[in-house]
Design a protein around this motif. Structure first.
Motif, PDB file in Angstrom:
ATOM      1  N   ASN A 111      47.476  43.751  52.003  1.00  0.00           N
ATOM      2  CA  ASN A 111      46.789  45.047  52.009  1.00  0.00           C
ATOM      3  C   ASN A 111      47.139  45.859  53.253  1.00  0.00           C
ATOM      4  O   ASN A 111      46.908  45.402  54.366  1.00  0.00           O
ATOM      5  CB  ASN A 111      45.275  44.844  52.017  1.00  0.00           C
ATOM      6  N   THR A 114      42.004  48.178  54.429  1.00  0.00           N
ATOM      7  CA  THR A 114      40.948  47.417  53.759  1.00  0.00           C
ATOM      8  C   THR A 114      40.535  48.043  52.435  1.00  0.00           C
ATOM      9  O   THR A 114      39.968  47.392  51.578  1.00  0.00           O
ATOM     10  CB  THR A 114      39.694  47.334  54.655  1.00  0.00           C
ATOM     11  N   THR A 115      40.808  49.355  52.296  1.00  0.00           N
ATOM     12  CA  THR A 115      40.268  50.056  51.140  1.00  0.00           C
ATOM     13  C   THR A 115      41.279  50.353  50.042  1.00  0.00           C
ATOM     14  O   THR A 115      40.911  50.444  48.877  1.00  0.00           O
ATOM     15  CB  THR A 115      39.661  51.411  51.584  1.00  0.00           C
ATOM     16  N   ALA A 118      41.444  47.825  47.238  1.00  0.00           N
ATOM     17  CA  ALA A 118      40.197  47.110  46.943  1.00  0.00           C
ATOM     18  C   ALA A 118      39.774  47.270  45.489  1.00  0.00           C
ATOM     19  O   ALA A 118      39.443  46.311  44.799  1.00  0.00           O
ATOM     20  CB  ALA A 118      39.097  47.596  47.884  1.00  0.00           C
ATOM     21  N   ARG A 119      39.817  48.505  45.009  1.00  0.00           N
ATOM     22  CA  ARG A 119      39.327  48.771  43.664  1.00  0.00           C
ATOM     23  C   ARG A 119      40.267  48.168  42.607  1.00  0.00           C
ATOM     24  O   ARG A 119      39.824  47.601  41.616  1.00  0.00           O
ATOM     25  CB  ARG A 119      39.201  50.286  43.489  1.00  0.00           C
ATOM     26  N   LYS A 122      39.860  44.414  42.190  1.00  0.00           N
ATOM     27  CA  LYS A 122      38.711  44.095  41.319  1.00  0.00           C
ATOM     28  C   LYS A 122      39.113  44.212  39.862  1.00  0.00           C
ATOM     29  O   LYS A 122      38.793  43.369  39.034  1.00  0.00           O
ATOM     30  CB  LYS A 122      37.568  45.082  41.588  1.00  0.00           C
ATOM     31  N   GLN A 133      45.204  37.322  48.452  1.00  0.00           N
ATOM     32  CA  GLN A 133      45.488  38.301  49.500  1.00  0.00           C
ATOM     33  C   GLN A 133      46.075  37.570  50.691  1.00  0.00           C
ATOM     34  O   GLN A 133      45.567  36.523  51.088  1.00  0.00           O
ATOM     35  CB  GLN A 133      44.224  39.047  49.901  1.00  0.00           C
ATOM     36  N   SER A 138      41.346  42.831  52.084  1.00  0.00           N
ATOM     37  CA  SER A 138      40.744  44.116  51.749  1.00  0.00           C
ATOM     38  C   SER A 138      39.232  43.948  51.730  1.00  0.00           C
ATOM     39  O   SER A 138      38.716  42.874  52.054  1.00  0.00           O
ATOM     40  CB  SER A 138      41.223  44.570  50.384  1.00  0.00           C
ATOM     41  N   ASN A 139      38.533  44.941  51.333  1.00  0.00           N
ATOM     42  CA  ASN A 139      37.083  44.846  51.232  1.00  0.00           C
ATOM     43  C   ASN A 139      36.647  44.073  49.990  1.00  0.00           C
ATOM     44  O   ASN A 139      35.475  43.837  49.793  1.00  0.00           O
ATOM     45  CB  ASN A 139      36.461  46.238  51.205  1.00  0.00           C
ATOM     46  N   THR A 140      37.590  43.755  49.125  1.00  0.00           N
ATOM     47  CA  THR A 140      37.262  42.968  47.943  1.00  0.00           C
ATOM     48  C   THR A 140      37.630  41.504  48.197  1.00  0.00           C
ATOM     49  O   THR A 140      38.728  41.224  48.669  1.00  0.00           O
ATOM     50  CB  THR A 140      38.077  43.481  46.729  1.00  0.00           C
TER      51      THR A 140
ATOM     52  N   TYR B 163      32.318  51.604  51.524  1.00  0.00           N
ATOM     53  CA  TYR B 163      32.605  51.231  50.155  1.00  0.00           C
ATOM     54  C   TYR B 163      31.382  51.576  49.335  1.00  0.00           C
ATOM     55  O   TYR B 163      30.458  50.778  49.200  1.00  0.00           O
ATOM     56  CB  TYR B 163      32.929  49.731  50.077  1.00  0.00           C
TER      57      TYR B 163
END
Lengths: 337, 716
Positions: A111, A114-115, A118-119, A122, A133, A138-140, B163
């Motif tokens: 990544n 982080t963002t 992320a989506r 998912k 990862q 990432s944030n996920t 987020y």
């Protein structure tokens, strides 16, 4: 390379043995050999599967990861797909989105922030793709994370700085060279290091700026920092290649040896050379080649795991090694091509 | 076979195709399709619905930034700050929506306001402070970029951990409408709006005008500064709209966001064929250019190409495309010029002799030698003449006016009415309005009170033809049928008046006979594919229309009424010259002007189309072998198609290029396309009371007002 060869030989041997065992069992009419069953199960789980890999680009580090993954996966008959966005985050997002539509069995990503992904990560798991990862999270949270324990690296760097500069041994002034400000690897390391440095009253962080993995920018920033703080004691940098610029700036300012440079990096050959030349004081290597083998292990484990994507959240934290001289060459990998 | 080849010449199609304005982006468009198809072949499932959706979702932001760039280029400048504005708008939208957790509409408004603000700064500097666009926007690029890096670092932690689950935000970012991604819907809407704006809405058209020529725009009364200002504001807003969409889709403000996008946008504009000189191009071309670059990168990445190779191959292809495009645009008009003229085969048989001693009806004589000149030096190019019931003489000139010379001596000249264009054939209707065919405009009328009105300027467009031929390009001559219908010739749909010679080289059926019915107000084409239909005259019995084909040297008869209605026949074939206007004579026959004479060498050229192709391509126009229209004569023919007599002006000293003649009360008035006079010839055997108007609309009795006109003084 040697390790790989022995591995391959071992496997050939195992295969020969299994073949013999199968022949024997067929002859005697007994139940199958448990070891050959294991191999059958492994092959059923891995052979013909597709693993897709999207690094940020194919730099030295990423090429090393790719090389190790490629040789291992191909050896197991796994279809390995690489997409190179060449350091462009929008293209990386495109590549990942497209791959999700192509439905590989496992998606491995590095990544850039982080963002960004992320989506999509998912979504990938919703679509049944297991996601690993690598080193830059990432944030996920996904099926697996393989990489450095980044905050720990930050603390190790900071501790080294405290040991060298704190408590009256030096000015206590530290500059931090971040990578990309919103990349997990840089962000988490900076936060952890800063926390520890701030806990020591003799230390002060005089500068903490992102240089975007770029040696030129690191050089500019370091030059400025040195002008404002000629008594700078240490530079903490989150990654090797960018630090070369900082080391050069230190050298140009005639402060080589006076300003300590502590670097966290992946163990690419240049890092060890810089240490050997005395341009870096110490390099904390997470050994990308070994890490790559862990990525392979994680992927193989996930392939053999019958649970759907998103069930597990494995972490494979790699071990960090200090490189402080020629004797530590083993913690740097050999340059590929 | 050969004849057929020349008749349905594919060259014709290509020529007309090249002439189309939408052909200019044809090369980039084809390139885009080729790239897409290549990847469809090379990459499995590239053409699948899911993949297409993915492509559509990834494309819009770059396209919008390319459009922003294109808009500034079209206005005659450049906006290098689009990438930085885009990145900053991306940050603003992210900050408002993700960190401050404000509604999406606020993020949207914030981003757009930002774009407008920077656009206003750019535009204000460029339009009002008159700074150079390149430097100005480059400085803005650097400043905004630096600002962006400052704020992204300052809010790095906030952004990295932000987020928020926001349904509206996700809808903009990853939602779709009927399977089409939301951002693509936005792009389409914006693209249509922008196209409409630039081509149909005044401020938009003004931007294009300013881009084409600032000076001309100023002279046309356009507020140049305001237009420029507006262009940059809109450019900024387009870029920031892209930033907003990008924020919703990517949720990420990285250091590489928008870096180098201005270069890609510039490349997209150039590849799409937008002229860097401004004023030429469209939003669709920016989109095509952006799509080419986007597809290339996307496809190469999917093929697993190494990143550095991707970049290099894109650079290489861009270079090729730009080079080719520049060449194509530059040479298109030349290519067009070379292939547009598409001659066809015309077989002539040798014409009857015109030699003085030949004994034919065409034999040269001296009957026009003593023609009395009227208005000598006071008129330029009286292509046709007509007289009213009070003997006043009306004619046309090359400046677009109807000129009247007052009876009885025709010494007083006045501009009766001004129409514009190049008026040619004249006729008079029942209400004594003068009707005129005007080349380049259509058919117009002038009432006795001098007011001008339009009769018609278009006809039915032919189906299956690329060229829009609904406009009348070269209305040439006309006449009025007893029921009021106006029949007129539109001599060519491919060439205007100035290029009549090229139409002649083609010898092709480019013209048509058109009918305007004042009762319904409708205009329709009655005969098409005619080779330069020229003079038109309604027969004395009102049942048919005579018309001539100048290049085929024929008189045709077309039945407009009675039992044979709709039939077409050749009345006279193989005339020795090129026929022009036809008008009624007092004895129930017809006058016909021969504007020029055929020559054996030209007849030979007409039988060899490839010769004419070579001629037009290889030698300069002033050396072309043209139909000779320096020397002609007047003929008389009857309803049976018999040529009765001919009137010659040997040496053509008085009347070269005779294009028309009109009989009025025992005199014949002679006009010519290039002449500086009108000739008047007494006709001893003619009915001295006969007027053309009476022949058409009279009740057979001689009107009271008639007296023989006094002979005009001989000038010079």
């Amino acid at each position: 390379m040697r390790k790989l060869l022995t591995g391959a030989m071992g496997r050939t041997l195992a295969a020969a043995l299994t073949a013999g065992a199968v022949a024997l069992s067929a002859g005697s009419g007994q139940a199958a050999d448990p070891r050959s069953e294991l191999m059958d199960k492994f092959q059923a789980a891995t052979e013909g599967k597709t693993i897709a890999w999207v690094p940020i680009w194919l730099g030295v580090l990423e090429s090393e990861w790719t090389r190790v993954m490629k040789s291992n996966f191909e050896d197991h008959g796994i279809n390995f797909v690489v997409r190179d966005p060449n350091f462009k985050s929008d293209i990386q997002l495109q590549a990942v989105s497209t791959l999700i539509n192509e439905k590989p069995d496992i998606l491995i990503v590095q990544n850039p922030t982080t963002t960004l992904l992320a989506r999509e990560l998912k979504r990938a798991m919703r679509e049944g793709i297991k996601v690993i990862q690598v080193n830059m999270a990432s944030n996920t949270l996904t099926d697996a994370y393989v990489g450095a324990d980044v905050p720990r690296m930050g603390r190790m760097l900071a501790q080294e700085a405290i040991d060298t500069c704190g408590g009256g041994k030096g000015s206590g002034k530290v500059a931090i060279l971040q990578g990309e400000a919103t990349a997990a690897y840089s962000l988490d390391m900076t936060v952890a290091a800063t926390e520890l440095l701030e806990s020591d009253a003799s230390m002060s962080v005089v500068s903490s700026q992102p240089v975007n993995w770029d040696a030129n920018k690191a050089s500019e920033i370091t030059t400025n920092v040195l002008q404002q703080n000629p008594d700078l004691c240490a530079i903490l940098s989150v990654w090797g290649p960018q630090t070369a610029g900082a080391a050069q700036a230190v050298k140009n300012a005639g402060l080589q040896g006076k300003v300590n440079i502590f670097v966290a990096s992946d163990g690419q050959p240049a890092d060890c050379e810089m240490v050997e030349k005395g341009l870096y004081t110490k390099n904390l290597s997470y050994t990308a080649d070994r890490q790559a083998n862990q990525i392979v292990a994680a992927a193989l484990a996930l392939l053999q795991d019958d649970r759907p994507a998103g069930s597990a959240q494995y972490a494979f934290y790699t071990t960090n090694y200090w490189v402080s001289g020629p004797e530590d060459r083993e913690y740097c990998f050999a340059a590929s091509n | 076979m050969r004849r057929l080849w020349y008749r349905i010449s594919p060259q014709l199609l290509i020529g007309e195709l090249l002439e189309k304005r939408w052909m200019e982006p044809a090369v980039p468009f084809l390139l885009m399709c080729a790239i897409f198809l290549a990847f469809v072949v090379a990459i499995p499932d590239y053409g699948s619905i899911q993949q297409l959706q993915q492509l559509m979702r990834s494309f819009p932001e770059q396209a919008l930034v390319a459009m922003a760039m294109a808009l500034s280029i079209l206005s005659g400048g450049i906006d290098l700050s689009v990438g930085a504005v885009f990145a900053m708008a991306n940050f603003i939208a992210l900050y408002l929506a993700m960190v401050l957790e404000l509604p999406v509409s606020v993020a949207f408004a914030g981003a757009l306001a930002w774009g407008a603000l920077i656009g206003a700064a750019n535009g204000g500097l460029i339009a009002y402070a008159k700074t150079r666009p390149f430097l100005t926007t480059m400085v803005v690029l650097i400043v905004v970029r630096a600002f962006y890096e400052l704020v992204t670092v300052a809010y790095a932690t906030d952004l990295a951990s932000a987020y928020v689950d926001n349904a509206a935000w996700d809808f903009v970012g990853i939602g779709d409408l009927l399977g089409v991604p939301v951002n693509m819907v936005c792009l389409l809407a914006v693209a249509f709006a922008a196209h409409f704006f630039l081509t149909r809405v005044k401020p938009g058209v003004h931007i294009m005008a300013v881009g084409s020529s600032r000076k001309a725009a100023r002279h046309a009364g356009i507020n140049v500064r305001l237009s420029l200002f507006l262009a940059y504001v809109l450019s900024g807003m387009l870029a920031s709209f892209a930033g907003f969409l990008y924020a919703a889709r990517q949720n990420s403000a990285g250091t590489d966001t928008g870096v180098g996008w201005e270069v890609n946008a510039l490349a997209a504009a150039v590849v799409g064929g937008i002229s860097l000189a401004g004023g030429r191009g469209s939003t669709s071309r920016a989109l095509i250019g952006a799509a080419i670059i986007f597809l290339l990168i996307n496809g190469l990445v999917q093929l697993g190409t190494h990143g550095s190779l991707t970049t290099a191959s894109i650079g290489f292809l861009l270079l090729l495309a730009v080079g080719f495009n520049v060449k194509f645009v530059k040479h298109k008009s030349k290519i067009l010029q070379k292939i547009y003229v598409s001659p066809t085969l015309v077989d002539f048989t040798p014409p009857p002799s015109i030699a003085r001693d030949s004994g034919t009806v065409f034999a040269e004589n001296d009957r026009l030698l003593d023609v009395e000149p009227i208005a000598l030096g006071k008129i330029e190019g009286p292509e046709d003449v007509i007289l009213d019931r009070n003997d006043n003489l009306y004619t046309v000139n090359r400046n677009g006016s109807i000129i009247r010379f007052l009876a009885p001596d025709y010494e007083i000249r006045e501009e009766f009415a001004r129409i514009g264009g190049r008026p040619l054939g004249l006729a008079m209707d029942k209400d004594e309005n003068i009707l005129a065919c005007v080349a380049g405009m259509g058919v117009y009328g002038v009432r006795p009170d001098r007011s001008v009105f339009k009769v018609t300027d278009e006809t039915t467009r032919s189906r299956f033809r690329l060229k829009d031929d609904s406009r009348l390009l070269l209305a040439d001559d006309l006449d009025v049928a007893p029921d009021g219908r106006i029949f007129f010739s539109d001599a060519s749909t491919r060439y205007d008046l100035a290029d009549w010679a090229l139409d002649g080289f083609e010898g092709r059926g480019n013209g048509r006979l058109v009918c305007h019915d004042p009762r319904s107000g409708k205009t329709s084409t009655v005969l098409k594919n005619l080779a330069f239909p020229n003079g038109v005259c309604v027969a004395h019995d009102g049942q048919s229309v005579y018309w001539v084909s100048t290049w085929l040297c024929r008189i045709y008869r077309y039945w407009i009424d009675g039992p044979r209605k709709g039939a077409l026949e050749v009345l006279v074939d193989n005339l020795p010259g090129f026929p022009d206007n036809i008008n009624r004579a007092s004895d129930g026959t017809y006058w016909l002007a021969l504007v020029g004479l055929r020559s054996p060498v030209y007849d030979l050229a007409m039988a060899d189309p490839s010769f004419r192709v070579r001629m037009v391509k290889q030698i300069p126009p002033d050396e072309w072998l043209c139909p000779g229209i320096n020397y002609g004569c007047v003929l008389k023919f009857n309803d049976k198609g018999e040529i009765l007599e001919s009137l010659w002006d040997p040496g053509a000293t008085n009347h070269p290029t005779i294009t028309s003649m009109r009989e009025h009360k025992g005199y014949l008035y002679i006009g010519g396309l290039e002449n500086n006079r009108i000739g008047r010839l007494p006709l001893p055997d003619a009915d001295p009371g006969w007027t053309s108007w009476d022949s058409y609309y009279g009740d057979g009795t001689t009107p009271a007002a008639v007296t023989a006109p006094a002979p005009a003084r001989k000038a010079g």
